[in-house]
Design a protein around this motif. Structure first.
Motif, PDB file in Angstrom:
ATOM      1  N   ALA A  36       0.803  -1.222   0.000  1.00 33.63           N
ATOM      2  CA  ALA A  36       0.000   0.000   0.000  1.00 33.63           C
ATOM      3  C   ALA A  36       0.839   1.276   0.000  1.00 33.63           C
ATOM      4  O   ALA A  36       0.333   2.351  -0.312  1.00 33.63           O
ATOM      5  CB  ALA A  36      -0.941   0.011   1.209  1.00 33.63           C
ATOM      6  N   THR A  37       2.112   1.161   0.346  1.00 34.29           N
ATOM      7  CA  THR A  37       2.968   2.343   0.460  1.00 34.29           C
ATOM      8  C   THR A  37       3.471   2.775  -0.915  1.00 34.29           C
ATOM      9  O   THR A  37       4.014   1.959  -1.661  1.00 34.29           O
ATOM     10  CB  THR A  37       4.175   2.047   1.372  1.00 34.29           C
ATOM     11  N   PRO A  38       3.319   4.043  -1.271  1.00 39.09           N
ATOM     12  CA  PRO A  38       3.854   4.524  -2.554  1.00 39.09           C
ATOM     13  C   PRO A  38       5.366   4.342  -2.626  1.00 39.09           C
ATOM     14  O   PRO A  38       6.069   4.472  -1.624  1.00 39.09           O
ATOM     15  CB  PRO A  38       3.480   6.020  -2.557  1.00 39.09           C
ATOM     16  N   LEU A  39       5.862   4.029  -3.828  1.00 36.64           N
ATOM     17  CA  LEU A  39       7.294   3.813  -4.034  1.00 36.64           C
ATOM     18  C   LEU A  39       7.911   4.967  -4.815  1.00 36.64           C
ATOM     19  O   LEU A  39       7.249   5.553  -5.675  1.00 36.64           O
ATOM     20  CB  LEU A  39       7.515   2.493  -4.776  1.00 36.64           C
ATOM     21  N   PRO A  40       9.182   5.299  -4.532  1.00 41.05           N
ATOM     22  CA  PRO A  40      10.040   4.681  -3.524  1.00 41.05           C
ATOM     23  C   PRO A  40       9.555   4.991  -2.110  1.00 41.05           C
ATOM     24  O   PRO A  40       9.064   6.091  -1.833  1.00 41.05           O
ATOM     25  CB  PRO A  40      11.416   5.300  -3.793  1.00 41.05           C
ATOM     26  N   ALA A  41       9.683   4.008  -1.229  1.00 37.77           N
ATOM     27  CA  ALA A  41       9.169   4.135   0.127  1.00 37.77           C
ATOM     28  C   ALA A  41       9.981   5.143   0.930  1.00 37.77           C
ATOM     29  O   ALA A  41      11.206   5.076   0.968  1.00 37.77           O
ATOM     30  CB  ALA A  41       9.201   2.770   0.812  1.00 37.77           C
ATOM     31  N   ARG A  42       9.280   6.057   1.554  1.00 40.08           N
ATOM     32  CA  ARG A  42       9.895   7.031   2.445  1.00 40.08           C
ATOM     33  C   ARG A  42       9.496   6.693   3.872  1.00 40.08           C
ATOM     34  O   ARG A  42       8.401   6.178   4.126  1.00 40.08           O
ATOM     35  CB  ARG A  42       9.452   8.447   2.094  1.00 40.08           C
ATOM     36  N   GLU A  43      10.376   7.021   4.805  1.00 39.44           N
ATOM     37  CA  GLU A  43      10.155   6.631   6.190  1.00 39.44           C
ATOM     38  C   GLU A  43       8.874   7.195   6.784  1.00 39.44           C
ATOM     39  O   GLU A  43       8.256   6.579   7.666  1.00 39.44           O
ATOM     40  CB  GLU A  43      11.349   7.043   7.062  1.00 39.44           C
ATOM     41  N   GLU A  44       8.452   8.379   6.340  1.00 38.18           N
ATOM     42  CA  GLU A  44       7.248   8.990   6.907  1.00 38.18           C
ATOM     43  C   GLU A  44       5.962   8.505   6.229  1.00 38.18           C
ATOM     44  O   GLU A  44       4.854   8.876   6.642  1.00 38.18           O
ATOM     45  CB  GLU A  44       7.316  10.512   6.825  1.00 38.18           C
ATOM     46  N   ALA A  45       6.082   7.663   5.211  1.00 48.10           N
ATOM     47  CA  ALA A  45       4.894   7.148   4.524  1.00 48.10           C
ATOM     48  C   ALA A  45       4.139   6.179   5.435  1.00 48.10           C
ATOM     49  O   ALA A  45       4.729   5.508   6.282  1.00 48.10           O
ATOM     50  CB  ALA A  45       5.301   6.438   3.236  1.00 48.10           C
ATOM     51  N   PRO A  46       2.820   6.096   5.292  1.00 52.11           N
ATOM     52  CA  PRO A  46       2.049   5.148   6.101  1.00 52.11           C
ATOM     53  C   PRO A  46       2.524   3.717   5.880  1.00 52.11           C
ATOM     54  O   PRO A  46       2.811   3.320   4.759  1.00 52.11           O
ATOM     55  CB  PRO A  46       0.615   5.332   5.592  1.00 52.11           C
ATOM     56  N   ALA A  47       2.611   2.973   6.968  1.00 52.41           N
ATOM     57  CA  ALA A  47       2.977   1.561   6.897  1.00 52.41           C
ATOM     58  C   ALA A  47       1.975   0.820   7.767  1.00 52.41           C
ATOM     59  O   ALA A  47       2.282   0.373   8.867  1.00 52.41           O
ATOM     60  CB  ALA A  47       4.409   1.340   7.378  1.00 52.41           C
ATOM     61  N   ILE A  48       0.764   0.714   7.271  1.00 49.92           N
ATOM     62  CA  ILE A  48      -0.339   0.243   8.101  1.00 49.92           C
ATOM     63  C   ILE A  48      -1.058  -0.970   7.530  1.00 49.92           C
ATOM     64  O   ILE A  48      -2.039  -1.432   8.098  1.00 49.92           O
ATOM     65  CB  ILE A  48      -1.369   1.375   8.337  1.00 49.92           C
ATOM     66  N   VAL A  49      -0.574  -1.495   6.412  1.00 52.95           N
ATOM     67  CA  VAL A  49      -1.218  -2.673   5.827  1.00 52.95           C
ATOM     68  C   VAL A  49      -0.154  -3.749   5.591  1.00 52.95           C
ATOM     69  O   VAL A  49       0.265  -3.996   4.452  1.00 52.95           O
ATOM     70  CB  VAL A  49      -1.948  -2.340   4.505  1.00 52.95           C
ATOM     71  N   PRO A  50       0.318  -4.406   6.647  1.00 57.46           N
ATOM     72  CA  PRO A  50       1.341  -5.444   6.463  1.00 57.46           C
ATOM     73  C   PRO A  50       0.791  -6.626   5.680  1.00 57.46           C
ATOM     74  O   PRO A  50      -0.394  -6.966   5.785  1.00 57.46           O
ATOM     75  CB  PRO A  50       1.695  -5.843   7.897  1.00 57.46           C
ATOM     76  N   GLU A  51       1.667  -7.251   4.895  1.00 52.98           N
ATOM     77  CA  GLU A  51       1.258  -8.348   4.036  1.00 52.98           C
ATOM     78  C   GLU A  51       1.493  -9.716   4.663  1.00 52.98           C
ATOM     79  O   GLU A  51       1.140 -10.740   4.067  1.00 52.98           O
ATOM     80  CB  GLU A  51       2.016  -8.269   2.699  1.00 52.98           C
ATOM     81  N   SER A  52       2.097  -9.763   5.849  1.00 53.87           N
ATOM     82  CA  SER A  52       2.405 -11.040   6.487  1.00 53.87           C
ATOM     83  C   SER A  52       2.525 -10.841   7.991  1.00 53.87           C
ATOM     84  O   SER A  52       2.756  -9.717   8.466  1.00 53.87           O
ATOM     85  CB  SER A  52       3.729 -11.603   5.947  1.00 53.87           C
ATOM     86  N   PRO A  53       2.393 -11.911   8.772  1.00 57.57           N
ATOM     87  CA  PRO A  53       2.640 -11.800  10.213  1.00 57.57           C
ATOM     88  C   PRO A  53       4.055 -11.311  10.530  1.00 57.57           C
ATOM     89  O   PRO A  53       4.252 -10.598  11.519  1.00 57.57           O
ATOM     90  CB  PRO A  53       2.419 -13.231  10.716  1.00 57.57           C
ATOM     91  N   TYR A  54       5.024 -11.699   9.696  1.00 54.76           N
ATOM     92  CA  TYR A  54       6.390 -11.198   9.904  1.00 54.76           C
ATOM     93  C   TYR A  54       6.426  -9.684   9.800  1.00 54.76           C
ATOM     94  O   TYR A  54       6.966  -8.994  10.668  1.00 54.76           O
ATOM     95  CB  TYR A  54       7.333 -11.814   8.877  1.00 54.76           C
ATOM     96  N   ALA A  55       5.842  -9.143   8.725  1.00 58.33           N
ATOM     97  CA  ALA A  55       5.825  -7.696   8.544  1.00 58.33           C
ATOM     98  C   ALA A  55       5.096  -7.020   9.700  1.00 58.33           C
ATOM     99  O   ALA A  55       5.531  -5.979  10.204  1.00 58.33           O
ATOM    100  CB  ALA A  55       5.151  -7.356   7.218  1.00 58.33           C
ATOM    101  N   ALA A  56       3.978  -7.606  10.123  1.00 55.98           N
ATOM    102  CA  ALA A  56       3.217  -7.030  11.231  1.00 55.98           C
ATOM    103  C   ALA A  56       4.032  -7.029  12.520  1.00 55.98           C
ATOM    104  O   ALA A  56       3.981  -6.068  13.299  1.00 55.98           O
ATOM    105  CB  ALA A  56       1.919  -7.805  11.421  1.00 55.98           C
TER     106      ALA A  56
END
Length: 328
Positions: free
Chosen positions: A142-162
């Motif tokens: 869901a994060t626009p690329l290239p990913a910036r640190e202040e971009a939302p990171a709220i839709v993890p794709e795996s339990p690892y990412a979460a």
């Protein structure tokens, strides 16, 4: 900064017998610092036999190298691990997107609870530095690329990412109690190099190519990855330990130049001087479409940028695999 230019430091490196941990410990010991490692010697995802070999090689070169067998979730052990240390370089955790679906509770316990346990102990002992190893997986699709640190990171794709994103959120909240503490969170982008986990793409692909066996590429080859050599990652960890400001602050550590899987296969063929045989398979659950780091913050605030090109990095893996083959 080498120890000759300052007092030698004692570092706690969690997960120091793993892939990145081994390279980081070697860099610290080589510059004259002392290292205390905590590792649970678990067999997955990084095989125990490889951890034991990494330990043996470091001990042979650096006899004072200290290893404690234990887990970062152990609340009684944590304060003892931190005694006399300058700071914590927290690499320990369970890696791997696909395995995390099989045991999500274990990933949450080790990656999130383990971080909270160790950080709490560090705060209680008045430490001023806690470097957290995070992952590009926190961004998801869901994060626009290239990913910036202040971009939302709220839709993890795996339990690892979460679990990695949860560790970041817990650390950020905990830093409210100790605002002077420095807690850089380093989002690693697809780290590769000698001693990488055997099942990871570059190592497994190159091993197969050198042996004349087919490789399995997921999808149609258009997935993009931002591959970062372990030597550059180690330099990033050390730069963050020296230069990161007070408070919680995330940093992308990536190449900033993603390649498709098709391009990767071509580059590996050239590095191995072989023509790869490719078999395609469906994309596994949890894999993201692309990783692509904006590394502006790390460049501007840490003075860090990657040095090794993909061609140079793949050459180090080929040399390592060939040396492994001749020594067995």
């Amino acid at each position: 900064m080498p120890a000759s230019e300052r007092d030698a430091r004692l570092w706690l490196v969690t997960g120091g017998l793993g892939f990145i941990g081994h390279h980081l410990c070697r860099a610290l010991l080589s510059r004259g610092d002392s290292v205390r490692v905590v590792d649970d010697y678990s067999d997955a995802p990084y095989p125990t036999v490889l951890k034991m070999r990494n330990e043996e090689e470091l001990r042979r070169e650096f006899p004072s190298f200290e290893v404690v067998r234990g887990c970062v979730t152990d609340r009684e052990l944590a304060p003892r691990l931190l005694e006399g240390t300058y700071g914590v370089l927290h690499l320990a955790g369970l890696a791997g997107v696909r395995p995390s679906f099989a045991d999500p509770a274990r990933y949450a316990r080790v990656n999130t609870e383990g971080t909270a346990t160790l950080l709490d102990a560090a705060q209680r002992q008045g430490l001023e530095l806690f470097v957290l190893a995070s992952s590009s997986s926190v961004y998801g699709n869901a994060t626009p690329l290239p990913a910036r640190e202040e971009a939302p990171a709220i839709v993890p794709e795996s339990p690892y990412a979460a679990s990695k994103r949860s560790a970041e959120l817990v650390a950020s909240a905990m830093l409210r109690k100790t605002p002077s503490m420095r807690c850089p969170s380093l989002r690693f982008f697809t780290v590769y190099g000698p001693r990488q986990r055997p099942e990871m793409a570059i190592t497994s692909f190159l091993r197969a190519i050198l042996a004349g066996k087919p490789i399995t590429v997921f999808g149609d080859g258009t997935m993009r990855r931002d591959f970062t050599h372990v030597e550059d990652i180690v330099r990033g960890v050390l730069a963050a330990a020296e230069k990161a400001p007070a408070g919680f602050r995330p940093y992308n550590l990536g190449s900033g130049a993603p390649v498709t899987l098709t391009e990767l296969v071509e580059a590996m063929g050239k590095a191995a001087s072989r023509t790869p045989t490719v078999v395609h398979a469906p994309v596994p659950l949890g894999d993201v479409d692309a990783t692509f780091a904006d590394i502006s913050r790390a460049r501007e605030e840490l003075g860090w940028s990657p040095r090794l090109t993909l061609t140079e990095g793949l050459a180090t893996v080929v040399r390592w695999l060939e040396s492994e083959r001749t020594s067995t």
